[in-house]
Design an enzyme around this catalytic site. Structure first.
Site, mmCIF file in Angstrom:
data_model
loop_
_atom_site.group_PDB
_atom_site.id
_atom_site.type_symbol
_atom_site.label_atom_id
_atom_site.label_comp_id
_atom_site.label_asym_id
_atom_site.label_seq_id
_atom_site.Cartn_x
_atom_site.Cartn_y
_atom_site.Cartn_z
ATOM 1 N N LYS A 158 -11.084 1.442 2.915
ATOM 2 C CA LYS A 158 -9.638 1.575 2.746
ATOM 3 C C LYS A 158 -9.201 3.027 2.799
ATOM 4 C CE LYS A 158 -8.569 -2.519 -0.043
ATOM 5 N NZ LYS A 158 -7.857 -2.983 -1.256
ATOM 6 N N GLY A 164 0.397 -1.436 3.905
ATOM 7 C CA GLY A 164 0.736 -2.327 5.005
ATOM 8 C C GLY A 164 -0.436 -2.736 5.865
ATOM 9 N N GLY A 165 -1.638 -2.688 5.297
ATOM 10 C CA GLY A 165 -2.819 -3.113 6.041
ATOM 11 C C GLY A 165 -3.386 -2.072 6.980
ATOM 12 N N GLU A 288 -4.338 -2.008 -6.319
ATOM 13 C CA GLU A 288 -3.549 -0.822 -6.017
ATOM 14 C C GLU A 288 -2.177 -0.966 -6.642
ATOM 15 O OE1 GLU A 288 -3.731 -1.335 -1.720
ATOM 16 O OE2 GLU A 288 -1.558 -1.619 -1.687
ATOM 17 N N ARG A 292 7.175 1.690 -5.258
ATOM 18 C CA ARG A 292 8.448 1.489 -4.556
ATOM 19 C C ARG A 292 8.894 0.049 -4.740
ATOM 20 N NH1 ARG A 292 6.397 -1.652 -0.523
ATOM 21 N NH2 ARG A 292 4.334 -1.089 0.305
ATOM 22 N N ARG A 338 8.772 -14.343 6.008
ATOM 23 C CA ARG A 338 9.199 -13.193 6.797
ATOM 24 C C ARG A 338 9.327 -13.612 8.263
ATOM 25 N NH1 ARG A 338 5.913 -7.887 4.621
ATOM 26 N NH2 ARG A 338 5.743 -8.477 2.413
#
Length: 447
Positions: A158, A164-165, A288, A292, A338
């Site tokens: 990571k 966002g991947g 994580e 925001r 989405r």
């Protein structure tokens, strides 16, 4: 309270913030790129200024241009939305130095919690359970492989500054590890300008469950319940729901209390999300923190009755939270889908173009967050999400039934969308039964 807020973002989140400001009698200023001259957020804001060409680096990521616009328009605060500069400590610090309130946490908190490896170490020191992995950044080569062997394969690679991947790879063996590490690191450098990486144990068949929190500068922190975000493709969320219907009340209480403890441990202010991996035994690990507002915040708003954007603005203005934990009564079930302008039949390739016709269903328990309209040209330079469809009902079965009805009625002509794919996921037996994990899409669809 602020008299004017500048929104340093675009699309549906910019529209969402403008509407919240209107309700609070706050004037709004929009910034836009040349490609967004006809965007809805530009039309709805009280004032708008162009800050550069279409490329994000020259517009929505151009810190000096945005700060300059805020000063010129005499905005007292900047709301960064999500993405772009929302988790950029340097931008938050620039706002601070220029006497502009940043509607989000302090730059110090963004640095501490926005950097995944540092956040993980901070949580570990606070006694919060974390996924076993490296306690320090790794740069590659033999050092990274040695640490991966200590953790044990499979391991997740990571990016410390990721989101966002981006900058993520799963390595099953030590043979494939070097190439995957290099690929993830290069992607991280391209996306975030930071190639700092860390490693963690891969939790097999987990659920991705996150807790929405918000705090003020007076030490008050509340949670707005948890969200199940396990339906995702390549680490990009597709469907989110609240509550997670398949955890016990005991685990829910423990997880939400742990999230509040984590936020209090660092003196967190404003909105944030604590993300956990939940294994099949019910054990959960801190993954994580997102410093925001999240794309999926509407589902938490619907089940809790709390307007997160308004609370963000209030706390940034120095006001205490308007609610205490005991005031929040959770009820019902909410689901978000989405809708992206992309083609699932061709590798989910983005499909920018002109929206010729659109029909957005309405009714009881239906919410549409969008910035598109007939004749709107979807630009090719930004994220492909164009509509967030959220349904709310008394239970999960009702929310799914309502979403099914809405998706079957939703019409967007002129561009390809993932509507039909989401409809199919919604009716999959594993989704309906709740027997799914983060590998649901890969396991059930050949893409």
């Amino acid at each position: 309270m602020f008299r004017k807020v500048l929104i340093a973002n675009r699309g549906e989140i910019a529209v969402r913030i403008i509407r919240a400001c209107r309700e609070m009698n706050i004037r709004t200023a929009a910034v836009y790129s040349e490609a967004d001259a006809d965007a809805m957020h530009v039309r709805l804001a009280d004032e708008a200024v162009c800050i550069g060409p279409a490329a994000p680096a020259e517009s929505y990521l151009n810190m000096k241009q945005i700060i300059g616009a805020a000063l010129a328009l005499k905005a007292e605060a900047i709301h960064p939305g999500f993405g772009f500069l929302s988790e950029n400590a340097e931008f938050a610090r620039m706002c601070q130095e220029c006497g502009i309130a940043f509607i989000g946490p302090s730059p110090e908190l963004i640095e501490k919690m926005g950097n995944k490896s540092e956040a993980k170490q901070t949580m570990k020191e606070a006694g919060i359970p974390v996924v076993p992995g490296t306690d320090f950044p790794v740069s590659g080569g033999e050092e990274a492989l040695e640490e991966a062997n200590k953790i044990g394969f499979p391991v997740m690679i990571k990016a410390s500054a990721g989101g966002g991947g981006k900058g993520m790879r799963l390595a099953y063996t030590q043979q494939e590890f070097p190439a995957l590490f290099h690929a993830a690191q290069q992607e991280a450098i391209n996306a975030f300008g930071d190639g700092t990486m860390y490693l963690e144990r891969y939790v097999q068949a987990p659920r991705h469950v996150e807790v929405q929190i918000i705090g003020d500068r007076y030490g008050n922190v509340v949670h707005l319940g948890e969200r199940d975000c396990s339906i995702q493709r390549r680490h990009q969320k597709m469907i989110e729901e609240s509550p997670c219907a398949f955890i016990s009340p005991e685990i829910r209480e423990k997880m939400c209390c742990t999230a509040v403890e984590a936020a209090r441990a660092v003196g967190y202010e404003n909105a944030g999300t604590i993300e956990f991996l939940l294994d099949q035994s019910g054990e959960f690990f801190f993954m994580e923190m997102n410093t925001r507002i999240q794309v999926e915040h509407p589902v938490s708003e619907l089940v809790s009755g709390v307007d997160l954007i308004r609370e963000q603005i209030r706390t940034a203005a120095g006001l205490p939270l308007s609610v205490k934990q005991e005031d929040i009564v959770f009820r019902g079930h909410a689901i978000e889908c989405r809708i992206n302008a992309e083609d699932p039949l061709h590798g989910f390739m983005p499909c920018p173009g002109t929206v010729k016709k659109i029909h957005l269903p309405g009714g009881n328990g239906i919410r549409m967050d969008t910035a598109i309209y007939p004749g709107y040209r979807i630009p090719p330079y930004y994220d492909s999400m164009i509509v967030k469809v959220i349904t709310f009902d008394r239970d999960r079965t009702g929310a799914i039934s309502k979403m099914s009805s809405v998706l079957s009625e939703l019409m967007i002509e002129g561009v390809e969308t993932n509507r039909d794919f989401l409809y199919d996921v919604l009716h999959h037996p594993d989704f309906l039964s709740g027997m799914f994990h983060t590998d649901f899409i890969e396991r059930n669809y050949e893409l």
